[in-house]
Design a protein around this motif. Sequence first.
Motif, PDB file in Angstrom:
ATOM      1  N   GLN A   1       0.827  -1.197   0.000  1.00  0.00           N
ATOM      2  CA  GLN A   1       0.000   0.000   0.000  1.00  0.00           C
ATOM      3  C   GLN A   1       0.870   1.259   0.000  1.00  0.00           C
ATOM      4  N   ASP A   2       1.942   1.250   0.774  1.00  0.00           N
ATOM      5  CA  ASP A   2       2.823   2.417   0.830  1.00  0.00           C
ATOM      6  C   ASP A   2       3.529   2.655  -0.504  1.00  0.00           C
ATOM      7  N   LEU A   3       3.981   1.582  -1.140  1.00  0.00           N
ATOM      8  CA  LEU A   3       4.615   1.732  -2.452  1.00  0.00           C
ATOM      9  C   LEU A   3       3.601   2.169  -3.507  1.00  0.00           C
TER      10      LEU A   3
ATOM     11  N   ALA B   1      -8.089   2.817  -5.330  1.00  0.00           N
ATOM     12  CA  ALA B   1      -9.123   2.104  -4.570  1.00  0.00           C
ATOM     13  C   ALA B   1      -8.750   0.636  -4.360  1.00  0.00           C
ATOM     14  N   GLN B   2      -8.066   0.041  -5.321  1.00  0.00           N
ATOM     15  CA  GLN B   2      -7.640  -1.362  -5.177  1.00  0.00           C
ATOM     16  C   GLN B   2      -6.664  -1.528  -4.012  1.00  0.00           C
ATOM     17  N   PHE B   3      -5.957  -0.485  -3.680  1.00  0.00           N
ATOM     18  CA  PHE B   3      -5.005  -0.531  -2.569  1.00  0.00           C
ATOM     19  C   PHE B   3      -5.561   0.145  -1.318  1.00  0.00           C
ATOM     20  N   GLY B   4      -6.852   0.444  -1.328  1.00  0.00           N
ATOM     21  CA  GLY B   4      -7.480   1.065  -0.167  1.00  0.00           C
ATOM     22  C   GLY B   4      -7.091   2.516   0.020  1.00  0.00           C
ATOM     23  N   LEU B   5      -6.745   3.186  -1.066  1.00  0.00           N
ATOM     24  CA  LEU B   5      -6.316   4.588  -1.011  1.00  0.00           C
ATOM     25  C   LEU B   5      -7.379   5.490  -1.617  1.00  0.00           C
TER      26      LEU B   5
ATOM     27  N   ASP C   1      -5.068  10.577  -0.712  1.00  0.00           N
ATOM     28  CA  ASP C   1      -3.876   9.866  -0.250  1.00  0.00           C
ATOM     29  C   ASP C   1      -2.724   9.971  -1.246  1.00  0.00           C
ATOM     30  N   LEU C   2      -3.029  10.337  -2.488  1.00  0.00           N
ATOM     31  CA  LEU C   2      -2.005  10.402  -3.532  1.00  0.00           C
ATOM     32  C   LEU C   2      -1.287  11.745  -3.564  1.00  0.00           C
TER      33      LEU C   2
END
Length: 110
Positions: A36-38, A90-94, A98-99
């Motif tokens: 998620q962080d990457l 959204a696939q990474f819960g972001l 968040d970007l």
Amino acid sequence: MMEDACDRPDATPDDALAGAQPAMTRIRIDPERVEQDLARLALGLMAFLRQLMELQALRRMEAGSLTPEQEERLGTTLMRAEEALHRLAAQFGLSPEDLSLDLGPLGRTI
């Protein structure tokens, strides 16, 4: 003589970096959430580049250097790129917020 952070026997590499640039914000990657962080970092860079392309497209439109067909195609492409970024986030819960990348004195990207 002042003691440098890296001269102390118990100093870590982080101590030396912190002493060299105290106001610098570091990217923190959590081992439990590395994907998620990457994804946040990579998608944030992609969102930033998309924004730059959008600004360039606006400049070209204002300068009259694009045909109406090129303007339409460019607008559609940029909208689809933004939608794709939001889907991937959204696939990474972001969320799109968040970007946002902190560019220091230049401000945030989004």
